[in-house]
Design a protein around this motif. Structure first.
Motif, mmCIF file in Angstrom:
data_model
loop_
_atom_site.group_PDB
_atom_site.id
_atom_site.type_symbol
_atom_site.label_atom_id
_atom_site.label_comp_id
_atom_site.label_asym_id
_atom_site.label_seq_id
_atom_site.Cartn_x
_atom_site.Cartn_y
_atom_site.Cartn_z
ATOM 1 N N UNK A 120 24.708 30.760 -49.091
ATOM 2 C CA UNK A 120 25.149 30.768 -50.493
ATOM 3 C C UNK A 120 26.042 31.966 -50.791
ATOM 4 N N UNK A 121 25.821 33.094 -50.126
ATOM 5 C CA UNK A 121 26.704 34.255 -50.308
ATOM 6 C C UNK A 121 28.113 33.918 -49.834
ATOM 7 N N UNK A 122 28.207 33.147 -48.768
ATOM 8 C CA UNK A 122 29.515 32.745 -48.268
ATOM 9 C C UNK A 122 30.189 31.768 -49.226
ATOM 10 N N UNK A 123 29.424 30.896 -49.832
ATOM 11 C CA UNK A 123 29.993 29.964 -50.816
ATOM 12 C C UNK A 123 30.579 30.732 -51.995
ATOM 13 N N UNK A 124 29.886 31.755 -52.447
ATOM 14 C CA UNK A 124 30.393 32.579 -53.551
ATOM 15 C C UNK A 124 31.657 33.307 -53.123
ATOM 16 N N UNK A 125 31.642 33.886 -51.931
ATOM 17 C CA UNK A 125 32.833 34.561 -51.420
ATOM 18 C C UNK A 125 34.031 33.627 -51.434
ATOM 19 N N UNK A 126 33.848 32.391 -50.995
ATOM 20 C CA UNK A 126 34.963 31.459 -50.890
ATOM 21 C C UNK A 126 35.491 30.997 -52.240
ATOM 22 N N UNK A 127 34.688 31.109 -53.307
ATOM 23 C CA UNK A 127 35.201 30.756 -54.637
ATOM 24 C C UNK A 127 36.259 31.746 -55.105
#
Length: 85
Positions: A7-14
């Motif tokens: 989920x941290x990576x999903x936030x980064x990609x936003x």
């Protein structure tokens, strides 16, 4: 930040590719996919990737570490030039 994942990576990609956004540090884990594990009666299992995360840049990410834009050593200079710190 190598221990950040999922989920941290999903936030980064936003935020990836947006104006005035830059990432610093080390590559993060590389768990930017959705997986389903199918268990079979004989004890075997199959992990099937069903989705990849996609940045607004169009880049797709799954199981490879996501590299930052720059090493952490460049953070202070970027903040000074963009934020007046």
């Amino acid at each position: 930040m190598a221990d950040a994942a999922s989920s941290a990576e999903a936030i980064l990609l936003t935020f990836r590719g947006l104006d005035n956004v830059r990432t610093f540090g080390e590559p993060i884990a590389g768990y930017a996919s959705a997986n389903v594990v199918l268990d079979y009666p004989d004890g075997r299992s199959l992990m099937l990737t069903t989705a990849k995360d996609k940045a607004c840049t169009g880049e797709e990410f799954a199981e490879d570490p996501i590299a930052p834009d720059a090493p952490e050593s460049e953070l202070d200079g970027w903040l000074a030039s963009h934020c007046g710190f």
